[in-house]
Design an enzyme around this catalytic site. Structure first.
Site, mmCIF file in Angstrom:
data_model
loop_
_atom_site.group_PDB
_atom_site.id
_atom_site.type_symbol
_atom_site.label_atom_id
_atom_site.label_comp_id
_atom_site.label_asym_id
_atom_site.label_seq_id
_atom_site.Cartn_x
_atom_site.Cartn_y
_atom_site.Cartn_z
ATOM 1 N N ASN A 69 6.252 7.030 -5.809
ATOM 2 C CA ASN A 69 5.217 7.119 -6.851
ATOM 3 C C ASN A 69 5.318 8.389 -7.689
ATOM 4 O O ASN A 69 4.904 8.397 -8.856
ATOM 5 C CB ASN A 69 3.815 6.965 -6.250
ATOM 6 N N CYS A 81 -1.731 8.682 -3.617
ATOM 7 C CA CYS A 81 -2.372 8.743 -2.300
ATOM 8 C C CYS A 81 -3.771 9.324 -2.360
ATOM 9 O O CYS A 81 -4.554 9.153 -1.419
ATOM 10 C CB CYS A 81 -1.508 9.552 -1.338
ATOM 11 N N GLU A 96 1.295 21.086 1.767
ATOM 12 C CA GLU A 96 2.311 21.294 0.735
ATOM 13 C C GLU A 96 1.683 22.079 -0.393
ATOM 14 O O GLU A 96 0.490 21.953 -0.676
ATOM 15 C CB GLU A 96 2.857 19.954 0.247
ATOM 16 N N GLU A 153 2.445 13.885 5.067
ATOM 17 C CA GLU A 153 1.408 13.595 4.072
ATOM 18 C C GLU A 153 1.345 12.083 3.972
ATOM 19 O O GLU A 153 2.210 11.451 3.369
ATOM 20 C CB GLU A 153 1.752 14.255 2.735
#
Length: 489
Positions: free
Chosen positions: A158, A293, A468, A259
């Site tokens: 994505n 997400c 992150e 993640e």
């Protein structure tokens, strides 16, 4: 329309291992345009042999790279950032063509990716240890920071530029070497970024990338999971895959950054600025066609303002322009593939069967191409529906009424996931109550755009662990070594 780049050499169709571009030796993987299904390129469909070769190259390069002065590593990463920025138009075209997002979003993603590269270039020279007060005379005690070693990065489709940057830049800054497998749907952007890293002067073997189909990906990743030389896995993707990686990493006790999936609530209280809340929902929900997400997956509107909010939202959503990235007016592009469209359609049909009502959209748009779905607003949604339990990953907004604060917090937290949450309120006391009560790694208050390179990005519960971006993201690529020296008096 053919893919035309100002710098055609950025369109790569080979693996990059040990500083060499290696074409496919047997099987290839077709990369297609999700807007039309047309072939863009063929890349290697790699397996265990290529994965091991990448690990061998990274292992050989690690001793020299970890000893490279931090300032020199920073200079190389800064040159990478400069090249990414200079090639923003070409990279944006690549993203749009293989992923489907509108061109403006594709170029925006390149800028977002570059922000991480620049941030971690600067952080490379700020990896500091500690001097610890000694408990006895004649002793000196230190805590030193060292790179973890070889990092295996597995990235999603994505955000094919941003996710590469968010994983590889901190690894290089820390002194790690990297083996990478990009998503099978969007490898071309990742290969282009690696080509620019090569131009920037990243030494051979420090950064390696192999492409593979969905069917052969386990073969590639299992090679890295089984190899004790690979000391860290960083993965963005589904929770089931993340759990598999965690289980398989146990045998070699790798460090992990995961993640994973989300099920973000978006809460609008009766005291909210409704126009600001709608602006925030449009930005958070329909970016990348809802394929992120942190997209709001469940939208809770307090009863007193529900109808007014729904009416204004429907007007905004119905006006969205759907079309291919090649059209400048497009705001929503195609979904990534047929599987994605089928899931979206299933969620809408399930919601309607359970009592939801479609206010706008709710249908495929076959006249535009194979993978288009109309931006949709549903009302009367509830927790029994698939769209409330599963991550839809599409332009679907289900609205749920709620009466009071306690009720909506219970509903918002009633999920195994805990990545992001959004809420709108102008009551400062409520703001802090809700922020404290939400069980997520990220909370957005009166804001729909939350990502930033200086902020820690990650979740809790089934949304994974590790962070992150930010200094915390760099820490995930480092070990702490305690050094004690005696007999100094």
């Amino acid at each position: 329309m053919p893919l035309t780049l100002a710098h055609p050499e950025l369109l790569r169709n080979a693996n990059f291992i040990g500083g060499r571009w290696l074409a496919a030796t047997d099987r290839t993987l077709a990369v297609t345009d999700p807007a039309t299904g047309a072939l863009i390129a063929q890349v290697p469909d790699s397996g265990a042999n290529e994965a091991r070769a990448a690990t061998d190259a990274a292992h050989a390069a690690f001793p020299a790279w970890r000893r490279t002065p931090a300032k020199q590593r920073a200079q190389i990463i800064k040159r990478w950032n400069d090249l990414v920025t200079a090639n923003q138009d070409d990279l944006g075209r690549l993203i749009s063509r293989e992923q489907g997002k509108p061109l403006a979003e594709g170029k925006g993603e390149v800028a977002y990716a570059a922000s991480y590269i620049e941030w971690f270039a600067e952080q490379a020279t700020r990896i500091n240890g500690e001097v610890i007060p000694a408990p006895a005379p004649g002793r000196r005690m230190f805590a030193l920071k060292e790179p973890v070693g070889i990092v295996a990065a597995i990235t999603p489709w994505n955000f094919p530029a941003a996710m590469i940057a968010r994983k590889i830049a901190p690894a290089l800054a820390a002194g790690c070497t990297v083996v990478c497998k990009p998503a099978e749907d969007t490898p071309l952007t990742s290969l282009a970024l690696v080509a620019l890293a090569e131009q920037a002067g990243v030494p051979p073997g420090v950064l390696n990338i192999v492409t593979a189909s969905r069917e052969r990906t386990p073969e590639v990743v299992d090679s890295w999971l089984d190899d004790p030389r690979v000391r860290k896995i960083t993965f963005t993707g589904s929770t089931p895959v993340g759990k598999h990686l965690a289980r398989r990493s146990a045998d070699t006790l790798k460090k992990l950054s995961l993640e994973l999936g989300g099920n973000a609530p978006f809460i609008v209280f009766e005291d909210a600025d409704l126009d600001a809340a709608i602006d925030g929902l449009m930005a958070a929900k329909f970016r990348n066609g809802g394929q992120t997400c942190v997209c709001p997956n469940r939208v809770f509107i307090q009863d007193a303002v529900h109808d007014a909010f729904a009416e204004r939202l429907v007007a905004r959503v119905a006006a969205l322009q759907v079309g291919p990235a090649t059209e400048a007016s497009s705001q929503i592009g195609p979904m990534i593939n047929e599987r994605a469209v089928e899931k979206i359609e299933r969620h809408v049909q399930d919601a309607v069967a359970r009592g939801a009502r479609i206010l706008t959209g709710g249908v495929r748009l076959p006249a535009l191409g194979p993978n288009y779905f109309a931006p949709t607003v549903l009302t009367n949604a509830d927790a029994t529906m698939a769209c409330a339990c599963e991550e839809t990953f599409g332009p679907i907004t289900p609205l749920t009424r709620f009466q009071d604060e306690g009720e909506v917090i219970a509903q918002a937290n009633n999920t195994p996931f805990g990545l992001a949450a959004y809420f709108y309120s102008q009551d400062i006391r409520r703001v802090w109550r809700i922020a404290d009560a939400l069980e997520t790694g990220i909370v957005a208050i009166n804001e729909g755009a939350i990502a930033a390179e200086a902020a820690p990005f990650g979740g809790v519960k089934d949304s994974g662990y590790g962070r992150e971006g930010s200094v915390h993201g760099l820490e995930d690529y480092l070990h702490t070594k305690y050094v004690c020296q005696g007999q100094l008096d």
